[in-house]
Design a protein around this motif. Structure first.
Motif, mmCIF file in Angstrom:
data_model
loop_
_atom_site.group_PDB
_atom_site.id
_atom_site.type_symbol
_atom_site.label_atom_id
_atom_site.label_comp_id
_atom_site.label_asym_id
_atom_site.label_seq_id
_atom_site.Cartn_x
_atom_site.Cartn_y
_atom_site.Cartn_z
ATOM 1 N N LEU A 1 0.712 7.453 -11.641
ATOM 2 C CA LEU A 1 0.879 6.291 -12.521
ATOM 3 C C LEU A 1 -0.274 5.297 -12.327
ATOM 4 O O LEU A 1 -0.548 4.484 -13.205
ATOM 5 C CB LEU A 1 2.218 5.599 -12.242
ATOM 6 N N VAL A 2 -0.891 5.319 -11.153
ATOM 7 C CA VAL A 2 -2.110 4.521 -10.925
ATOM 8 C C VAL A 2 -3.172 5.433 -10.323
ATOM 9 O O VAL A 2 -2.859 6.507 -9.800
ATOM 10 C CB VAL A 2 -1.871 3.322 -9.973
ATOM 11 N N LYS A 3 -4.398 4.952 -10.391
ATOM 12 C CA LYS A 3 -5.503 5.716 -9.784
ATOM 13 C C LYS A 3 -6.334 4.758 -8.935
ATOM 14 O O LYS A 3 -6.662 3.654 -9.372
ATOM 15 C CB LYS A 3 -6.354 6.330 -10.896
ATOM 16 N N GLY A 4 -6.629 5.178 -7.719
ATOM 17 C CA GLY A 4 -7.394 4.319 -6.814
ATOM 18 C C GLY A 4 -8.857 4.718 -6.760
ATOM 19 O O GLY A 4 -9.190 5.893 -6.878
ATOM 20 N N GLU A 5 -9.718 3.712 -6.596
ATOM 21 C CA GLU A 5 -11.160 3.968 -6.471
ATOM 22 C C GLU A 5 -11.728 3.094 -5.364
ATOM 23 O O GLU A 5 -11.325 1.942 -5.214
ATOM 24 C CB GLU A 5 -11.872 3.618 -7.786
ATOM 25 N N TRP A 6 -12.654 3.653 -4.607
ATOM 26 C CA TRP A 6 -13.290 2.891 -3.524
ATOM 27 C C TRP A 6 -14.411 2.030 -4.083
ATOM 28 O O TRP A 6 -15.103 2.429 -5.005
ATOM 29 C CB TRP A 6 -13.885 3.848 -2.494
ATOM 30 N N SER A 7 -14.545 0.827 -3.496
ATOM 31 C CA SER A 7 -15.713 0.013 -3.838
ATOM 32 C C SER A 7 -16.551 -0.192 -2.576
ATOM 33 O O SER A 7 -16.107 0.149 -1.478
ATOM 34 C CB SER A 7 -15.285 -1.338 -4.412
ATOM 35 N N ASP A 8 -17.722 -0.771 -2.716
ATOM 36 C CA ASP A 8 -18.627 -0.910 -1.566
ATOM 37 C C ASP A 8 -18.101 -1.931 -0.551
ATOM 38 O O ASP A 8 -17.452 -2.901 -0.927
ATOM 39 C CB ASP A 8 -20.013 -1.345 -2.056
ATOM 40 N N LEU B 1 -4.183 1.266 -13.884
ATOM 41 C CA LEU B 1 -3.102 2.055 -14.482
ATOM 42 C C LEU B 1 -3.656 3.275 -15.205
ATOM 43 O O LEU B 1 -4.686 3.186 -15.874
ATOM 44 C CB LEU B 1 -2.346 1.186 -15.481
ATOM 45 N N THR B 2 -2.952 4.376 -15.100
ATOM 46 C CA THR B 2 -3.322 5.558 -15.896
ATOM 47 C C THR B 2 -2.528 5.522 -17.206
ATOM 48 O O THR B 2 -1.696 4.617 -17.404
ATOM 49 C CB THR B 2 -2.951 6.843 -15.140
ATOM 50 N N GLY B 3 -2.762 6.477 -18.063
ATOM 51 C CA GLY B 3 -2.004 6.551 -19.307
ATOM 52 C C GLY B 3 -0.517 6.709 -19.031
ATOM 53 O O GLY B 3 0.330 6.051 -19.659
ATOM 54 N N TYR C 1 0.819 -1.219 0.000
ATOM 55 C CA TYR C 1 0.000 0.000 0.000
ATOM 56 C C TYR C 1 0.855 1.273 0.000
ATOM 57 O O TYR C 1 0.470 2.276 -0.603
ATOM 58 C CB TYR C 1 -0.973 0.000 1.176
ATOM 59 N N ALA C 2 2.010 1.204 0.665
ATOM 60 C CA ALA C 2 2.907 2.367 0.634
ATOM 61 C C ALA C 2 3.383 2.616 -0.795
ATOM 62 O O ALA C 2 3.450 3.767 -1.250
ATOM 63 C CB ALA C 2 4.091 2.141 1.562
ATOM 64 N N THR C 3 3.679 1.532 -1.520
ATOM 65 C CA THR C 3 4.125 1.670 -2.913
ATOM 66 C C THR C 3 2.986 2.160 -3.805
ATOM 67 O O THR C 3 3.192 3.036 -4.662
ATOM 68 C CB THR C 3 4.657 0.315 -3.422
ATOM 69 N N LEU C 4 1.788 1.613 -3.593
ATOM 70 C CA LEU C 4 0.643 2.065 -4.395
ATOM 71 C C LEU C 4 0.368 3.556 -4.155
ATOM 72 O O LEU C 4 0.036 4.294 -5.084
ATOM 73 C CB LEU C 4 -0.602 1.237 -4.045
ATOM 74 N N ASP C 5 0.549 3.977 -2.900
ATOM 75 C CA ASP C 5 0.339 5.400 -2.580
ATOM 76 C C ASP C 5 1.365 6.279 -3.304
ATOM 77 O O ASP C 5 1.033 7.340 -3.832
ATOM 78 C CB ASP C 5 0.449 5.585 -1.062
ATOM 79 N N ARG C 6 2.608 5.788 -3.325
ATOM 80 C CA ARG C 6 3.667 6.531 -4.021
ATOM 81 C C ARG C 6 3.363 6.609 -5.519
ATOM 82 O O ARG C 6 3.524 7.648 -6.143
ATOM 83 C CB ARG C 6 4.998 5.832 -3.782
ATOM 84 N N LEU C 7 2.925 5.476 -6.073
ATOM 85 C CA LEU C 7 2.606 5.454 -7.510
ATOM 86 C C LEU C 7 1.415 6.363 -7.815
ATOM 87 O O LEU C 7 1.359 6.996 -8.869
ATOM 88 C CB LEU C 7 2.296 4.016 -7.955
ATOM 89 N N GLU C 8 0.495 6.421 -6.875
ATOM 90 C CA GLU C 8 -0.670 7.289 -7.083
ATOM 91 C C GLU C 8 -0.245 8.758 -7.045
ATOM 92 O O GLU C 8 -0.752 9.575 -7.812
ATOM 93 C CB GLU C 8 -1.720 7.011 -6.006
ATOM 94 N N SER C 9 0.704 9.068 -6.142
ATOM 95 C CA SER C 9 1.162 10.461 -6.084
ATOM 96 C C SER C 9 1.978 10.826 -7.329
ATOM 97 O O SER C 9 2.050 11.988 -7.704
ATOM 98 C CB SER C 9 1.970 10.716 -4.814
ATOM 99 N N LYS C 10 2.568 9.822 -7.986
ATOM 100 C CA LYS C 10 3.256 10.069 -9.266
ATOM 101 C C LYS C 10 2.276 10.024 -10.438
ATOM 102 O O LYS C 10 2.673 10.145 -11.588
ATOM 103 C CB LYS C 10 4.328 8.998 -9.507
#
Lengths: 180, 112
Positions: free
Chosen positions: B59-66, B81-83, B48-57
């Motif tokens: 490179l990925v985008k996070g979305e909440w689900s139910d 993944l983003t473009g 999750y720390a890596t995903l957070d770093r990638l999101e701040s760069k």
């Protein structure tokens, strides 16, 4: 089928509100899967091990999101302001009583300061709409207040002055910038 | 490429795992995918720390689900993944391929 209580409590205390939601959910899902496939004992062991290994990473994550800065700011405010006010008040009261001026303060006075600081800090935490955070802040504030008072009564009054004069304005600024 | 935009090894692995899992990419699945394919037992916090770093760069985008009962009533955070993320993976692959070119595997034992 519930994960180990202590490990779950530690996870919720360490992770920020947002992170706690999905990290605890992920761990719960895998814990149930492991209990069904490898047994309850293996599942519990895995859960505890994952939490222990994730503490530093989750703290880092929380710090990046700015939440820890808020907790520190609220704690410092909750400690510094009541200490400053109470200390000035009691100095004034003592100065009005003949033969009392300049005497060492009684232990009860120190205890009252610590309790007030803890309550104010809990109030600061409660404004963040989280009981868990409020308790953590109150505990941290009580410890910090005890430490500051211990120093003010004994060997290092300079540290107490630093706590009062520097941290209060600095934390106010931090809090203001965060909530602006 | 600016220095801050380069990918670390683990970041690259996480990006590839997100790419492979497509719509089902969330922390525990990413962790499991990496463990199954590379044999690395990584902590969920590190993922999750890596995903957070990638999101701040970006490179990925996070979305909440139910929230679901099998997760103890807690919500899931899925990533895709983003473009820019897709470009970063392609660029990394090209760089690796370029560095590998001409090398013969398995490598002979190094001599002192």
């Amino acid at each position: 089928m519930n994960p180990p209580l202590m490990a779950r409590a530690l996870l919720l205390a360490v992770a920020g509100d947002d992170q706690a939601e999905f990290v605890a959910g992920d761990l719960h899902e895998e814990f149930v899967f492991l209990c069904q496939t490898r047994g309850r004992r293996a599942g519990r062991r895995w859960y505890v091990w994952q939490v222990a290994r994730s503490i530093l990473a989750l703290l880092g994550l929380r710090m990046r999101s700015g939440e820890v800065a808020h907790v520190f700011a609220a704690t410092a405010l909750g400690v510094a302001i009541p200490l400053l006010l109470l200390d000035r008040l009691w100095c004034f009261v003592y100065s009005q009583i003949p033969l009392k001026d300049g005497l060492h303060r009684a232990p009860g006075f120190l205890a009252a300061n610590v309790i007030c600081a803890g309550l104010c800090a809990a109030f600061c935490g409660a404004t963040a709409r989280s009981l868990r955070r409020a308790v953590a802040i109150a505990a941290a504030a009580a410890l910090a207040a005890g430490f500051a008072l211990w120093n003010s009564a004994g060997a290092a009054p300079a540290l107490y002055v630093c706590v009062i004069l520097l941290i209060a304005p600095a934390s106010s600024l931090m809090a203001w910038r965060r909530f602006r | 490429m600016p220095k801050g935009e380069s990918l670390g090894e683990f970041e690259y692995l996480v990006l590839l795992a997100v790419l492979r899992l497509d719509a089902d990419a969330y922390g525990m699945r990413v962790r499991r995918e990496i463990a199954e394919r590379t044999g690395r037992d990584v902590a969920i916090g590190a993922v999750y720390a890596t995903l957070d770093r990638l999101e701040s760069k970006r490179l990925v985008k996070g979305e909440w689900s139910d929230p679901t009962p099998e997760r103890g009533g807690r919500a899931k955070r899925r990533f895709h993944l983003t473009g820019a993320g897709a470009e970063a993976v392609t660029r990394e692959r090209q760089e690796l391929a370029s560095m590998m070119e001409g090398l013969v595997f398995p490598l002979p034992r190094a001599t002192r």
